[in-house]
Design a protein around this motif. Structure first.
Motif, PDB file in Angstrom:
ATOM      1  N   ASN A 472      34.742  90.041   1.581  1.00  0.00           N
ATOM      2  CA  ASN A 472      34.751  91.234   0.733  1.00  0.00           C
ATOM      3  C   ASN A 472      34.193  90.974  -0.657  1.00  0.00           C
ATOM      4  O   ASN A 472      33.902  91.899  -1.401  1.00  0.00           O
ATOM      5  CB  ASN A 472      36.168  91.807   0.636  1.00  0.00           C
ATOM      6  N   THR A 473      34.037  89.689  -1.047  1.00  0.00           N
ATOM      7  CA  THR A 473      33.408  89.337  -2.322  1.00  0.00           C
ATOM      8  C   THR A 473      32.412  88.216  -2.094  1.00  0.00           C
ATOM      9  O   THR A 473      32.521  87.453  -1.117  1.00  0.00           O
ATOM     10  CB  THR A 473      34.460  88.880  -3.363  1.00  0.00           C
ATOM     11  N   PRO A 474      31.452  88.070  -2.983  1.00  0.00           N
ATOM     12  CA  PRO A 474      30.464  86.977  -2.813  1.00  0.00           C
ATOM     13  C   PRO A 474      31.113  85.604  -2.786  1.00  0.00           C
ATOM     14  O   PRO A 474      30.697  84.731  -2.002  1.00  0.00           O
ATOM     15  CB  PRO A 474      29.546  87.137  -4.028  1.00  0.00           C
ATOM     16  N   TRP A 475      32.108  85.389  -3.645  1.00  0.00           N
ATOM     17  CA  TRP A 475      32.754  84.076  -3.689  1.00  0.00           C
ATOM     18  C   TRP A 475      33.498  83.773  -2.388  1.00  0.00           C
ATOM     19  O   TRP A 475      33.466  82.648  -1.891  1.00  0.00           O
ATOM     20  CB  TRP A 475      33.713  84.004  -4.875  1.00  0.00           C
ATOM     21  N   LYS A 476      34.174  84.798  -1.861  1.00  0.00           N
ATOM     22  CA  LYS A 476      34.859  84.586  -0.587  1.00  0.00           C
ATOM     23  C   LYS A 476      33.862  84.316   0.532  1.00  0.00           C
ATOM     24  O   LYS A 476      34.111  83.517   1.442  1.00  0.00           O
ATOM     25  CB  LYS A 476      35.734  85.803  -0.239  1.00  0.00           C
ATOM     26  N   THR A 477      32.737  84.991   0.464  1.00  0.00           N
ATOM     27  CA  THR A 477      31.714  84.779   1.486  1.00  0.00           C
ATOM     28  C   THR A 477      31.196  83.347   1.453  1.00  0.00           C
ATOM     29  O   THR A 477      31.080  82.665   2.486  1.00  0.00           O
ATOM     30  CB  THR A 477      30.549  85.765   1.274  1.00  0.00           C
ATOM     31  N   SER A 479      32.741  80.728   0.133  1.00  0.00           N
ATOM     32  CA  SER A 479      33.821  79.821   0.521  1.00  0.00           C
ATOM     33  C   SER A 479      34.009  79.786   2.020  1.00  0.00           C
ATOM     34  O   SER A 479      34.215  78.717   2.625  1.00  0.00           O
ATOM     35  CB  SER A 479      35.125  80.251  -0.166  1.00  0.00           C
ATOM     36  N   THR A 480      33.924  80.946   2.647  1.00  0.00           N
ATOM     37  CA  THR A 480      34.105  81.017   4.104  1.00  0.00           C
ATOM     38  C   THR A 480      32.985  80.283   4.827  1.00  0.00           C
ATOM     39  O   THR A 480      33.219  79.516   5.782  1.00  0.00           O
ATOM     40  CB  THR A 480      34.156  82.496   4.549  1.00  0.00           C
ATOM     41  N   ILE A 481      31.761  80.494   4.366  1.00  0.00           N
ATOM     42  CA  ILE A 481      30.625  79.816   5.001  1.00  0.00           C
ATOM     43  C   ILE A 481      30.740  78.302   4.814  1.00  0.00           C
ATOM     44  O   ILE A 481      30.498  77.502   5.746  1.00  0.00           O
ATOM     45  CB  ILE A 481      29.304  80.347   4.421  1.00  0.00           C
ATOM     46  N   ALA A 482      31.128  77.905   3.572  1.00  0.00           N
ATOM     47  CA  ALA A 482      31.269  76.467   3.309  1.00  0.00           C
ATOM     48  C   ALA A 482      32.353  75.853   4.183  1.00  0.00           C
ATOM     49  O   ALA A 482      32.186  74.743   4.733  1.00  0.00           O
ATOM     50  CB  ALA A 482      31.588  76.246   1.830  1.00  0.00           C
ATOM     51  N   ALA A 483      33.462  76.567   4.323  1.00  0.00           N
ATOM     52  CA  ALA A 483      34.548  76.054   5.170  1.00  0.00           C
ATOM     53  C   ALA A 483      34.103  75.961   6.615  1.00  0.00           C
ATOM     54  O   ALA A 483      34.444  74.999   7.333  1.00  0.00           O
ATOM     55  CB  ALA A 483      35.759  76.964   5.036  1.00  0.00           C
ATOM     56  N   PHE A 484      33.330  76.957   7.056  1.00  0.00           N
ATOM     57  CA  PHE A 484      32.859  76.936   8.436  1.00  0.00           C
ATOM     58  C   PHE A 484      31.895  75.769   8.649  1.00  0.00           C
ATOM     59  O   PHE A 484      31.965  75.047   9.666  1.00  0.00           O
ATOM     60  CB  PHE A 484      32.173  78.259   8.774  1.00  0.00           C
ATOM     61  N   VAL A 485      30.989  75.551   7.713  1.00  0.00           N
ATOM     62  CA  VAL A 485      30.040  74.438   7.827  1.00  0.00           C
ATOM     63  C   VAL A 485      30.780  73.106   7.819  1.00  0.00           C
ATOM     64  O   VAL A 485      30.471  72.178   8.604  1.00  0.00           O
ATOM     65  CB  VAL A 485      29.011  74.498   6.679  1.00  0.00           C
ATOM     66  N   LEU A 486      31.771  73.020   6.911  1.00  0.00           N
ATOM     67  CA  LEU A 486      32.558  71.787   6.850  1.00  0.00           C
ATOM     68  C   LEU A 486      33.293  71.544   8.163  1.00  0.00           C
ATOM     69  O   LEU A 486      33.372  70.407   8.659  1.00  0.00           O
ATOM     70  CB  LEU A 486      33.558  71.876   5.692  1.00  0.00           C
ATOM     71  N   LEU A 487      33.826  72.651   8.743  1.00  0.00           N
ATOM     72  CA  LEU A 487      34.525  72.535  10.023  1.00  0.00           C
ATOM     73  C   LEU A 487      33.575  72.070  11.114  1.00  0.00           C
ATOM     74  O   LEU A 487      33.905  71.193  11.944  1.00  0.00           O
ATOM     75  CB  LEU A 487      35.162  73.874  10.400  1.00  0.00           C
ATOM     76  N   VAL A 488      32.352  72.579  11.143  1.00  0.00           N
ATOM     77  CA  VAL A 488      31.355  72.181  12.140  1.00  0.00           C
ATOM     78  C   VAL A 488      30.961  70.719  11.962  1.00  0.00           C
ATOM     79  O   VAL A 488      30.867  69.948  12.933  1.00  0.00           O
ATOM     80  CB  VAL A 488      30.117  73.099  12.067  1.00  0.00           C
ATOM     81  N   LEU A 489      30.736  70.357  10.714  1.00  0.00           N
ATOM     82  CA  LEU A 489      30.370  68.968  10.454  1.00  0.00           C
ATOM     83  C   LEU A 489      31.494  68.013  10.844  1.00  0.00           C
ATOM     84  O   LEU A 489      31.244  66.923  11.394  1.00  0.00           O
ATOM     85  CB  LEU A 489      30.023  68.793   8.969  1.00  0.00           C
ATOM     86  N   THR A 490      32.734  68.425  10.541  1.00  0.00           N
ATOM     87  CA  THR A 490      33.874  67.592  10.926  1.00  0.00           C
ATOM     88  C   THR A 490      33.950  67.454  12.430  1.00  0.00           C
ATOM     89  O   THR A 490      34.227  66.361  12.977  1.00  0.00           O
ATOM     90  CB  THR A 490      35.174  68.206  10.383  1.00  0.00           C
ATOM     91  N   PHE A 491      33.701  68.556  13.129  1.00  0.00           N
ATOM     92  CA  PHE A 491      33.721  68.521  14.590  1.00  0.00           C
ATOM     93  C   PHE A 491      32.621  67.599  15.123  1.00  0.00           C
ATOM     94  O   PHE A 491      32.851  66.791  16.042  1.00  0.00           O
ATOM     95  CB  PHE A 491      33.547  69.927  15.139  1.00  0.00           C
ATOM     96  N   ILE A 492      31.435  67.671  14.539  1.00  0.00           N
ATOM     97  CA  ILE A 492      30.323  66.805  14.983  1.00  0.00           C
ATOM     98  C   ILE A 492      30.653  65.337  14.725  1.00  0.00           C
ATOM     99  O   ILE A 492      30.402  64.459  15.564  1.00  0.00           O
ATOM    100  CB  ILE A 492      29.030  67.217  14.262  1.00  0.00           C
ATOM    101  N   GLN A 493      31.228  65.100  13.538  1.00  0.00           N
ATOM    102  CA  GLN A 493      31.598  63.725  13.217  1.00  0.00           C
ATOM    103  C   GLN A 493      32.633  63.180  14.180  1.00  0.00           C
ATOM    104  O   GLN A 493      32.563  62.007  14.610  1.00  0.00           O
ATOM    105  CB  GLN A 493      32.119  63.657  11.786  1.00  0.00           C
ATOM    106  N   THR A 494      33.576  64.021  14.530  1.00  0.00           N
ATOM    107  CA  THR A 494      34.611  63.606  15.482  1.00  0.00           C
ATOM    108  C   THR A 494      34.005  63.291  16.839  1.00  0.00           C
ATOM    109  O   THR A 494      34.330  62.275  17.484  1.00  0.00           O
ATOM    110  CB  THR A 494      35.684  64.698  15.615  1.00  0.00           C
TER     111      THR A 494
END
Length: 504
Positions: A472-477, A479-494
């Motif tokens: 609903n805000t640019p900052w939340k957007t 943050s959400t994308i960054a968290a999703f990317v971090l989650l994907v990278l963590t999954f790949i690393q695992t």
């Protein structure tokens, strides 16, 4: 002693010492005579008592008559008033006083600014006649009404002289239709016949002359040029002529115009019809280029309402009631796309999933006055056929906050010339106050039902929740994308770690 025996008797009228002997016959006769005398006395007393009772009854009747005579005058007056009350012809009534519950919300929206037409606002000039009053209201609305009374009289004179119509024929026509004209108003008009006819004559001739000068520039003099070429003055005049309380019957205008044409020169007979002159004068309200059936037009407010009605028929009444529709922001979050419709009728709203098309609605300083008077007419005269009320109620549901207004402005659906989103939202939210919406006959029932179903579908609701909570805000957007990317990278690393361990 035998049958002729005697007894001793001492009557009251002779001395007791004197003893008289009476026979039986004499005794009987004496007794009967005394009894008769007593009965005569009794009868006399009864007669007297009857006379007294009769006299008493007469006195009671007289007192009752005196009491009743005290009320005779009052009874006669009330009976005369009752005889003077005529039944209202409801079928003719179409010019209304705006209900108090609506008028108190915005008094100015229902009150003429420049010119008073008809009996409801007649007499502003008479109420303010002193020099002090004129000076005190020099810049007020009352002062404009007073100055326009002079213009009305000048236009009246110009129409009568320019059309060569006989003043006597005009008055004869209005006298003939006076009763019908009075029935158009929803309350008794306490004007005598001459004053009422005079008012109709001046007001009608002013309007006809105004329509002619508006359509034919060569009919204008210097004064007319100022009136017609001054935008704010011309706009205020038009607005006053569509106020519900500021009307005279349209058939009065037609009758006088036809009468003038019938007695005019050939040049005047070749003029446009009154219907064409009227449509040309109010062309800014005729976006659909409609030509309604003028036989059913009751007055100018009714005409403007007809010009705003849709071509499509009204849906049948429903058993279920309309309840609500979600706001623009909520629908936007659920994936509804808003587009401005190419259609020019305000009520031609379409929903083709997921696109909601709404015609452009222009908001300006005169919008509230126009809409309020059209809604008042529908409320009073067309309660089961209220298109404008339904449209404003629909927009009221869609618009709750300035953000809703901003979304509609961005998509070209609202042209907000008020300059403030808060003012626009507040306008829509207050227009339906004290207005009754027929929930079983709501014009936009199907569209609202489809919009609600679209919003409440699980997939669309999850999408709405996701957008509301994470985008609903640019900052939340970000943050959400960054968290999703971090989650994907963590999954790949695992996964890589597991693969490397297994290979080892």
């Amino acid at each position: 002693m035998g049958r002729g025996y005697s007894i001793e008797q001492t009557p009251k009228d002779i001395p007791k010492t004197e003893k008289v002997k009476y026979t039986c016959k004499e005794i009987r006769s004496k007794l009967y005579s005394r009894i008769g005398a007593k009965s005569e006395d009794l009868s006399r007393n009864e007669v007297k008592s009857e006379d007294l009772s009769r006299n008493g009854a007469k006195s009671k009747d007289l007192s009752r008559n005196d009491t009743e005579s005290k009320y005779d005058e009052l009874i006669i007056n009330i009976e005369m008033e009752l005889n003077g009350i005529n039944p209202i012809q409801l079928s003719q009534r179409c010019i209304y006083r705006v209900p108090t519950t609506l008028r108190k919300l915005n008094e100015e929206a229902y009150t003429p600014r420049m010119v008073s037409i008809g009996p409801f606002h007649h007499g502003a000039k008479a109420r303010l006649v002193s020099t002090e009053d004129l000076e005190s209201i020099h810049h007020g609305a009352e002062a404009r009404l007073i100055s326009m009374e002079d213009l009305k009289n000048r236009y009246f004179k110009k129409f009568v002289q320019g059309s060569f119509v006989s003043l006597r024929k005009c008055i004869e026509f209005l006298k003939d239709v006076e009763g019908r004209a009075r029935e158009f108003y929803d309350e008794v008009i306490y004007m005598d016949s001459n004053k009422f006819v005079h008012m109709l004559l001046v007001d009608a001739c002013f309007i006809l002359e105004l329509l002619l000068k508006s359509h034919y520039p060569h009919f204008r003099d210097d004064e007319d040029t100022y009136v017609m070429s001054t935008p704010w003055l011309r706009s205020d005049l038009k607005l006053d002529l569509i106020l519900l309380e500021n009307q005279i019957p349209f058939f009065v205008l037609e009758g006088l115009y036809n009468l003038a044409n019938a007695t005019s020169s050939m040049q005047l007979q070749q003029l446009q019809s009154l219907q064409n002159l009227t449509l040309d004068f109010f062309k800014k309200y005729n976006q659909l280029d409609k030509r309604p059936n003028f036989e059913s037009v009751k007055h100018f407010t009714d005409l403007i309402l007809m010009l705003h009605r849709p071509v499509s028929p009204r849906p049948a009444r429903r058993l279920e009631k309309f309840k609500y529709v979600y706001s623009v922001t909520e629908l936007d979050e659920a994936g509804v796309k808003f587009q401005v419709s190419k259609k020019r009728c305000l009520l031609d709203v379409d929903f083709n999933k997921p696109v909601l098309e709404i015609p452009c609605f222009k908001l300006n300083d005169h919008t509230e006055t126009l809409i309020r008077n059209l809604m008042a007419l529908e409320l009073c005269h067309y309660p089961s056929d209220s298109y404008i009320i339904d449209y404003i109620a629909f927009m009221d549901y869609l618009i709750n906050t300035p953000k809703d207004v901003d979304l509609l402005v961005q998509n070209g659906i609202l042209a907000n010339w008020l300059g403030d989103s808060k003012a626009a939202a507040r306008l829509f939210n207050k227009l339906c106050v004290n207005i009754t919406v027929d929930d079983n006959n709501f014009f936009f029932f199907d569209i609202c039902d489809d919009l609600n179903k679209y919003y409440e579908a699980p997939m669309h609701k999850r999408k709405a929740t996701l957008r509301r909570d994470y985008f609903n805000t640019p900052w939340k957007t970000v943050s959400t994308i960054a968290a999703f990317v971090l989650l994907v990278l963590t999954f790949i690393q695992t996964v890589c770690s597991i693969i490397s361990i297994s290979g080892y």
